[in-house]
Design a protein around this motif. Structure first.
Motif, PDB file in Angstrom:
ATOM      1  N   HIS A  89       0.818  -1.222   0.000  1.00 10.22           N
ATOM      2  CA  HIS A  89       0.000   0.000   0.000  1.00 10.22           C
ATOM      3  C   HIS A  89       0.852   1.272   0.000  1.00 10.22           C
ATOM      4  O   HIS A  89       0.326   2.376  -0.060  1.00 10.22           O
ATOM      5  CB  HIS A  89      -0.939  -0.008   1.212  1.00 10.22           C
ATOM      6  CG  HIS A  89      -0.214  -0.011   2.526  1.00 10.22           C
ATOM      7  ND1 HIS A  89       0.470  -1.115   2.980  1.00 10.22           N
ATOM      8  CD2 HIS A  89      -0.056   0.956   3.466  1.00 10.22           C
ATOM      9  CE1 HIS A  89       1.012  -0.823   4.159  1.00 10.22           C
ATOM     10  NE2 HIS A  89       0.713   0.420   4.469  1.00 10.22           N
ATOM     11  N   MET A  90       2.179   1.122   0.061  1.00 15.61           N
ATOM     12  CA  MET A  90       3.075   2.293   0.066  1.00 15.61           C
ATOM     13  C   MET A  90       3.838   2.388  -1.244  1.00 15.61           C
ATOM     14  O   MET A  90       4.140   1.356  -1.864  1.00 15.61           O
ATOM     15  CB  MET A  90       4.106   2.167   1.198  1.00 15.61           C
ATOM     16  CG  MET A  90       3.555   2.217   2.588  1.00 15.61           C
ATOM     17  SD  MET A  90       4.936   2.111   3.761  1.00 15.61           S
ATOM     18  CE  MET A  90       4.045   2.019   5.314  1.00 15.61           C
ATOM     19  N   ASN A  91       4.200   3.616  -1.637  1.00 20.60           N
ATOM     20  CA  ASN A  91       5.041   3.757  -2.838  1.00 20.60           C
ATOM     21  C   ASN A  91       6.507   3.456  -2.482  1.00 20.60           C
ATOM     22  O   ASN A  91       6.832   3.137  -1.325  1.00 20.60           O
ATOM     23  CB  ASN A  91       4.871   5.146  -3.474  1.00 20.60           C
ATOM     24  CG  ASN A  91       5.352   6.284  -2.568  1.00 20.60           C
ATOM     25  OD1 ASN A  91       6.001   6.072  -1.550  1.00 20.60           O
ATOM     26  ND2 ASN A  91       5.011   7.512  -2.942  1.00 20.60           N
ATOM     27  N   VAL A  92       7.386   3.543  -3.468  1.00 23.44           N
ATOM     28  CA  VAL A  92       8.799   3.215  -3.286  1.00 23.44           C
ATOM     29  C   VAL A  92       9.429   4.094  -2.204  1.00 23.44           C
ATOM     30  O   VAL A  92      10.130   3.616  -1.306  1.00 23.44           O
ATOM     31  CB  VAL A  92       9.560   3.358  -4.633  1.00 23.44           C
ATOM     32  CG1 VAL A  92      11.069   3.253  -4.428  1.00 23.44           C
ATOM     33  CG2 VAL A  92       9.068   2.302  -5.626  1.00 23.44           C
ATOM     34  N   ARG A  93       9.172   5.396  -2.280  1.00 26.31           N
ATOM     35  CA  ARG A  93       9.751   6.344  -1.313  1.00 26.31           C
ATOM     36  C   ARG A  93       9.401   5.958   0.129  1.00 26.31           C
ATOM     37  O   ARG A  93      10.258   5.911   1.003  1.00 26.31           O
ATOM     38  CB  ARG A  93       9.243   7.766  -1.611  1.00 26.31           C
ATOM     39  CG  ARG A  93       9.842   8.835  -0.701  1.00 26.31           C
ATOM     40  CD  ARG A  93       9.167  10.183  -0.933  1.00 26.31           C
ATOM     41  NE  ARG A  93       9.396  10.692  -2.274  1.00 26.31           N
ATOM     42  CZ  ARG A  93      10.505  11.326  -2.662  1.00 26.31           C
ATOM     43  NH1 ARG A  93      11.482  11.531  -1.803  1.00 26.31           N
ATOM     44  NH2 ARG A  93      10.625  11.767  -3.900  1.00 26.31           N
ATOM     45  N   ARG A  94       8.121   5.658   0.366  1.00 22.87           N
ATOM     46  CA  ARG A  94       7.676   5.358   1.739  1.00 22.87           C
ATOM     47  C   ARG A  94       8.182   3.997   2.205  1.00 22.87           C
ATOM     48  O   ARG A  94       8.474   3.800   3.382  1.00 22.87           O
ATOM     49  CB  ARG A  94       6.153   5.457   1.828  1.00 22.87           C
ATOM     50  CG  ARG A  94       5.665   6.905   1.735  1.00 22.87           C
ATOM     51  CD  ARG A  94       4.156   7.000   1.747  1.00 22.87           C
ATOM     52  NE  ARG A  94       3.596   6.581   3.010  1.00 22.87           N
ATOM     53  CZ  ARG A  94       2.356   6.082   3.158  1.00 22.87           C
ATOM     54  NH1 ARG A  94       1.567   5.952   2.103  1.00 22.87           N
ATOM     55  NH2 ARG A  94       1.906   5.724   4.336  1.00 22.87           N
ATOM     56  N   ASN A  95       8.307   3.044   1.269  1.00 21.50           N
ATOM     57  CA  ASN A  95       8.863   1.737   1.615  1.00 21.50           C
ATOM     58  C   ASN A  95      10.311   1.864   2.080  1.00 21.50           C
ATOM     59  O   ASN A  95      10.690   1.308   3.109  1.00 21.50           O
ATOM     60  CB  ASN A  95       8.797   0.778   0.415  1.00 21.50           C
ATOM     61  CG  ASN A  95       7.609  -0.169   0.497  1.00 21.50           C
ATOM     62  OD1 ASN A  95       7.631  -1.150   1.233  1.00 21.50           O
ATOM     63  ND2 ASN A  95       6.559   0.156  -0.244  1.00 21.50           N
ATOM     64  N   SER A 130       4.126   2.977  -7.287  1.00 19.43           N
ATOM     65  CA  SER A 130       3.641   1.934  -6.383  1.00 19.43           C
ATOM     66  C   SER A 130       4.543   0.705  -6.514  1.00 19.43           C
ATOM     67  O   SER A 130       4.924   0.335  -7.630  1.00 19.43           O
ATOM     68  CB  SER A 130       2.210   1.557  -6.776  1.00 19.43           C
ATOM     69  OG  SER A 130       1.868   0.324  -6.196  1.00 19.43           O
ATOM     70  N   VAL A 131       4.886   0.066  -5.406  1.00 22.23           N
ATOM     71  CA  VAL A 131       5.786  -1.104  -5.490  1.00 22.23           C
ATOM     72  C   VAL A 131       5.096  -2.298  -6.154  1.00 22.23           C
ATOM     73  O   VAL A 131       5.762  -3.144  -6.747  1.00 22.23           O
ATOM     74  CB  VAL A 131       6.327  -1.532  -4.097  1.00 22.23           C
ATOM     75  CG1 VAL A 131       7.256  -0.503  -3.532  1.00 22.23           C
ATOM     76  CG2 VAL A 131       5.216  -1.867  -3.128  1.00 22.23           C
ATOM     77  N   SER A 132       3.764  -2.355  -6.074  1.00 21.60           N
ATOM     78  CA  SER A 132       3.057  -3.517  -6.629  1.00 21.60           C
ATOM     79  C   SER A 132       3.174  -3.602  -8.151  1.00 21.60           C
ATOM     80  O   SER A 132       3.031  -4.675  -8.728  1.00 21.60           O
ATOM     81  CB  SER A 132       1.593  -3.521  -6.199  1.00 21.60           C
ATOM     82  OG  SER A 132       1.007  -2.269  -6.467  1.00 21.60           O
ATOM     83  N   GLY A 133       3.473  -2.480  -8.812  1.00 24.28           N
ATOM     84  CA  GLY A 133       3.584  -2.504 -10.270  1.00 24.28           C
ATOM     85  C   GLY A 133       5.009  -2.677 -10.781  1.00 24.28           C
ATOM     86  O   GLY A 133       5.244  -2.666 -11.990  1.00 24.28           O
ATOM     87  N   LEU A 134       5.968  -2.872  -9.873  1.00 24.94           N
ATOM     88  CA  LEU A 134       7.378  -2.947 -10.283  1.00 24.94           C
ATOM     89  C   LEU A 134       7.787  -4.344 -10.733  1.00 24.94           C
ATOM     90  O   LEU A 134       7.241  -5.344 -10.259  1.00 24.94           O
ATOM     91  CB  LEU A 134       8.293  -2.532  -9.117  1.00 24.94           C
ATOM     92  CG  LEU A 134       8.167  -1.107  -8.578  1.00 24.94           C
ATOM     93  CD1 LEU A 134       9.151  -0.900  -7.434  1.00 24.94           C
ATOM     94  CD2 LEU A 134       8.387  -0.062  -9.658  1.00 24.94           C
ATOM     95  N   ALA A 135       8.795  -4.398 -11.606  1.00 24.95           N
ATOM     96  CA  ALA A 135       9.382  -5.678 -12.026  1.00 24.95           C
ATOM     97  C   ALA A 135      10.203  -6.252 -10.864  1.00 24.95           C
ATOM     98  O   ALA A 135      10.591  -5.523  -9.944  1.00 24.95           O
ATOM     99  CB  ALA A 135      10.287  -5.453 -13.236  1.00 24.95           C
ATOM    100  N   GLY A 136      10.494  -7.550 -10.921  1.00 27.57           N
ATOM    101  CA  GLY A 136      11.204  -8.249  -9.840  1.00 27.57           C
ATOM    102  C   GLY A 136      12.515  -7.599  -9.429  1.00 27.57           C
ATOM    103  O   GLY A 136      12.791  -7.427  -8.240  1.00 27.57           O
ATOM    104  N   GLY A 137      13.332  -7.223 -10.424  1.00 30.41           N
ATOM    105  CA  GLY A 137      14.633  -6.615 -10.131  1.00 30.41           C
ATOM    106  C   GLY A 137      14.493  -5.288  -9.396  1.00 30.41           C
ATOM    107  O   GLY A 137      15.258  -4.993  -8.464  1.00 30.41           O
ATOM    108  N   ASP A 138      13.500  -4.492  -9.805  1.00 25.82           N
ATOM    109  CA  ASP A 138      13.276  -3.196  -9.150  1.00 25.82           C
ATOM    110  C   ASP A 138      12.729  -3.380  -7.734  1.00 25.82           C
ATOM    111  O   ASP A 138      13.095  -2.641  -6.817  1.00 25.82           O
ATOM    112  CB  ASP A 138      12.320  -2.329  -9.980  1.00 25.82           C
ATOM    113  CG  ASP A 138      12.977  -1.810 -11.253  1.00 25.82           C
ATOM    114  OD1 ASP A 138      14.216  -1.656 -11.246  1.00 25.82           O
ATOM    115  OD2 ASP A 138      12.262  -1.575 -12.236  1.00 25.82           O
TER     116      ASP A 138
END
Length: 216
Positions: A89-95, A130-138
């Motif tokens: 539920h968090m974006n990359v920055r917040r993660n 959003s982290v849920s839309g990222l590829a595995g490496g990212d």
């Protein structure tokens, strides 16, 4: 960063001895790989260094300090698992910034640290995604970012590339070693993959049946 010293470490689960009489030193700034098949005791050893398991016998010293019976939160280490364990539920920055927020660090400093870390990992262009839309490496880079941002004494990594496909794995092996060369962090890395170990390690400990059979 700090030296890790393991002396005569032992872990038994009832009658089963998972780790027996293990001794080794990970020098300050070294990339140390524990290599061996599944069930050989390498992850149990890593979990004991992390404080996620308490040993049955032996000693663990971190930066010269005896941390053998201390829990994970009392050791200045960062753990990177095979499964990324990101907050969907968090974006990359917040993660990436979450550990600093949990420590009560001021917002301006969190922002600065997160941006420095993202730049180091070449994911600064993804900070608001959003982290849920990222590829595995990212996704794995975000998980690494969350560990690095705290600037701990050492990093412990348990098969962190295990879920990636071959192409991503080869890329991340190279990037992890490059990252290590830039930040000189004391790192203990667990894998069953010989090529991964040979590509990244300064030193390798080969484990089998709970025993370190080769070290060098």
């Amino acid at each position: 960063m700090a030296e890790i010293r393991v002396e005569h470490l032992r872990k038994a689960f009832g009658d089963f001895v998972a780790v027996q009489d293990s001794s080794f030193v990970v020098r300050d700034g070294e990339f140390f790989v524990m290599l061996g098949p599944s069930g050989c005791g390498k992850t149990t050893t890593l979990r004991m260094i992390a404080g996620l398991e308490l040993p049955t016998g032996g000693k663990i010293l971190l930066g010269g300090e005896d941390v053998t019976m201390r829990r994970a939160r009392e050791r200045d280490i960062a753990f990177v698992f095979q499964l990324f364990a990101l907050y969907p539920h968090m974006n990359v920055r917040r993660n990436i910034g979450f550990p600093l927020l949990a420590q009560g660090m001021p917002g301006i400093e969190i922002r600065q640290r997160v941006e420095e870390t993202a730049k180091l990992l070449r994911i600064d262009h993804l900070l608001n995604k959003s982290v849920s839309g990222l590829a595995g490496g990212d996704r794995q880079r975000v998980a690494l970012g969350r560990a690095i941002v705290r600037r701990p004494k050492c990093f412990l990594m348990d098969e962190p590339l295990g879920t990636l496909d071959t192409e991503f794995r080869d890329l991340m092996v190279h990037e992890l070693r490059e990252l290590h060369n830039r930040i000189h962090a004391t790192t203990v890395y667990v894998t069953h993959d010989q090529m991964e170990a040979m590509s990244m390690a300064d030193k390798i400990a080969v484990m089998n049946h709970g025993v370190i059979e080769q070290f060098g």
